[in-house]
Design an enzyme around this catalytic site. Sequence first.
Site, short mmCIF file in Angstrom:
data_model
loop_
_atom_site.label_atom_id
_atom_site.label_comp_id
_atom_site.label_asym_id
_atom_site.label_seq_id
_atom_site.Cartn_x
_atom_site.Cartn_y
_atom_site.Cartn_z
N SER A 62 0.82 -1.21 0.00
CA SER A 62 0.00 0.00 0.00
C SER A 62 0.85 1.25 0.00
CB SER A 62 -0.86 0.04 1.28
OG SER A 62 -1.68 -1.08 1.34
N HIS A 64 -1.10 -2.66 -7.19
CA HIS A 64 -1.81 -2.34 -5.95
C HIS A 64 -3.32 -2.45 -6.15
CE1 HIS A 64 -3.00 0.91 -2.81
NE2 HIS A 64 -2.99 -0.27 -2.26
N GLU A 114 -3.76 0.23 -9.03
CA GLU A 114 -2.66 1.17 -9.31
C GLU A 114 -1.43 0.37 -9.75
OE1 GLU A 114 -2.32 5.05 -6.60
OE2 GLU A 114 -2.52 3.27 -5.38
N ASN A 152 -3.58 6.00 -1.49
CA ASN A 152 -3.34 6.05 -0.05
C ASN A 152 -2.66 7.33 0.41
OD1 ASN A 152 -4.64 3.71 0.56
ND2 ASN A 152 -2.83 2.43 0.22
N1 LIG Z 1 -6.31 -4.21 3.61
C1 LIG Z 1 -6.41 -3.35 2.61
O1 LIG Z 1 -7.38 -2.59 2.51
C2 LIG Z 1 -5.33 -3.32 1.56
C3 LIG Z 1 -5.60 -2.68 0.34
C4 LIG Z 1 -4.59 -2.67 -0.65
C5 LIG Z 1 -3.36 -3.26 -0.39
N2 LIG Z 1 -3.13 -3.85 0.82
C6 LIG Z 1 -1.82 -4.46 1.04
O2 LIG Z 1 -1.93 -5.86 0.84
C7 LIG Z 1 -0.99 -6.54 1.70
C8 LIG Z 1 -1.75 -7.55 2.55
O3 LIG Z 1 -2.75 -6.88 3.31
P1 LIG Z 1 -3.98 -7.67 3.94
O4 LIG Z 1 -4.97 -6.64 4.33
O5 LIG Z 1 -4.37 -8.80 3.06
O6 LIG Z 1 -3.28 -8.26 5.27
P2 LIG Z 1 -3.72 -9.54 6.15
O7 LIG Z 1 -3.18 -9.30 7.51
O8 LIG Z 1 -5.17 -9.83 5.98
O9 LIG Z 1 -2.92 -10.75 5.43
C9 LIG Z 1 -1.52 -10.82 5.38
C10 LIG Z 1 -1.16 -12.30 5.20
O10 LIG Z 1 0.24 -12.40 4.91
C11 LIG Z 1 0.73 -13.58 5.52
N3 LIG Z 1 2.18 -13.52 5.63
C12 LIG Z 1 2.93 -12.73 6.44
N4 LIG Z 1 4.25 -12.98 6.24
C13 LIG Z 1 4.32 -13.94 5.29
C14 LIG Z 1 5.41 -14.64 4.68
N5 LIG Z 1 6.67 -14.39 5.02
N6 LIG Z 1 5.13 -15.56 3.72
C15 LIG Z 1 3.85 -15.84 3.37
N7 LIG Z 1 2.77 -15.22 3.94
C16 LIG Z 1 3.02 -14.29 4.88
C17 LIG Z 1 0.01 -13.61 6.88
O11 LIG Z 1 0.03 -14.91 7.45
C18 LIG Z 1 -1.39 -13.15 6.47
O12 LIG Z 1 -2.24 -14.25 6.15
C19 LIG Z 1 -0.28 -5.45 2.50
O13 LIG Z 1 0.90 -5.10 1.84
C20 LIG Z 1 -1.28 -4.30 2.46
O14 LIG Z 1 -0.68 -3.05 2.62
C21 LIG Z 1 -4.10 -3.91 1.78
#
Ligand SMILES: NC(=O)c1ccc[n+]([C@@H]2O[C@H](COP(=O)([O-])OP(=O)(O)OC[C@H]3O[C@@H](n4cnc5c(N)ncnc54)[C@H](O)[C@@H]3O)[C@@H](O)[C@H]2O)c1
Length: 293
Positions: A121, A142, A154, A192
């Site tokens: 993000s 993204h 994005e 963001n």
């Molecule tokens: N939540 C949102 O609204 C949103 C929107 C756009 C982008 N993002 C980005 O997407 C990414 C994930 O966000 P999310 O909301 O899905 O988080 P989340 O906490 O729901 O999921 C993250 C997952 O990553 C896994 N993980 C962590 N370390 C790992 C590793 N070394 N190997 C494999 N898996 C691993 C965790 O076990 C978890 O299941 C982040 O970079 C976040 O910034 C999030």
Amino acid sequence: MDMEIKRVGIIGAGQMGSGIAQVCATAGLDVLLNDRDPNRLENGLAAVDGGLSRLVSKGTIDETESRAIRGRIKPAHSFADLGPADLVIEAATENEATKRDIFSSLCASLRPDAIVATNTSSISITRLAAATDRPERFIGIHFMNPVPVMQLVELIRGIATEDSTYESAKAFIAKLGKISTMSEDFPAFIVNRILLPMINEAIYTLYEGVGSVESIDTAMKLGANHPMGPLQLADFIGLDTCLSVMQVLYEGLADSKYRPCPLLVKYVEAGWLGRKAKRGFYDYRGPTPIPTR
Ligand SMILES: NC(=O)c1ccc[n+]([C@@H]2O[C@H](COP(=O)([O-])OP(=O)(O)OC[C@H]3O[C@@H](n4cnc5c(N)ncnc54)[C@H](O)[C@@H]3O)[C@@H](O)[C@H]2O)c1
């Protein structure tokens, strides 16, 4: 050379990884879904099942299509299982060290021409690319949350990203039926950079006692015509992700206007991470969300 993406690896089966898996499989692509935590992987696959059942009950797809989509998603228990992927999208926790560790151990398992992408993000694409063996085949893709619903993706090029990588990523997003925009590699990119300071300001408004959780959300829904209040949206994004984006903005742009609100820090320290933890600015453990302040 532009590459047609047919098989996608996804690292992180949380809310974003499972959503990305669902839209890729719906577009007819084969998906390999990985998570370091086997329970999270199972939950991610269950989230896809839930998402597809909702589409079946709405009549958007039928049972046969749903089974075919689900059949295209396979669990990948290690990075070695991601070897056949044309594109690997990292959607793990928003933490630079975590992501760098993933990229430095992932690349040896991939074909030399495979594209590696991050769904970060906010973190610098150029810095993350430097943790791979292929900065020219690395790009920011993204997706927005919830992935199956949101139209925008994005695309962010790092300093070394080749045109062919960008063109392949753009064609991949078009195949998913989504619209891509190009953003330069600045902290938090476009969406963001604008959205998170607004959410952070809403948390300051709560912290300073200007209004309650309900007043702030109602004010922005009815007064600014936002579909969701900013605190409800923060819970939906995940408060750990919100904090991490604000830290990247604060450090990356060296401007005090991006200082994360201390109340946001406190919620994250308490483990009240929003919907995914069942508690954030609202408590989701009962039949209807109840404001926590
Ligand atoms: N939540 C949102 O609204 C949103 C929107 C756009 C982008 N993002 C980005 O997407 C990414 C994930 O966000 P999310 O909301 O899905 O988080 P989340 O906490 O729901 O999921 C993250 C997952 O990553 C896994 N993980 C962590 N370390 C790992 C590793 N070394 N190997 C494999 N898996 C691993 C965790 O076990 C978890 O299941 C982040 O970079 C976040 O910034 C999030």
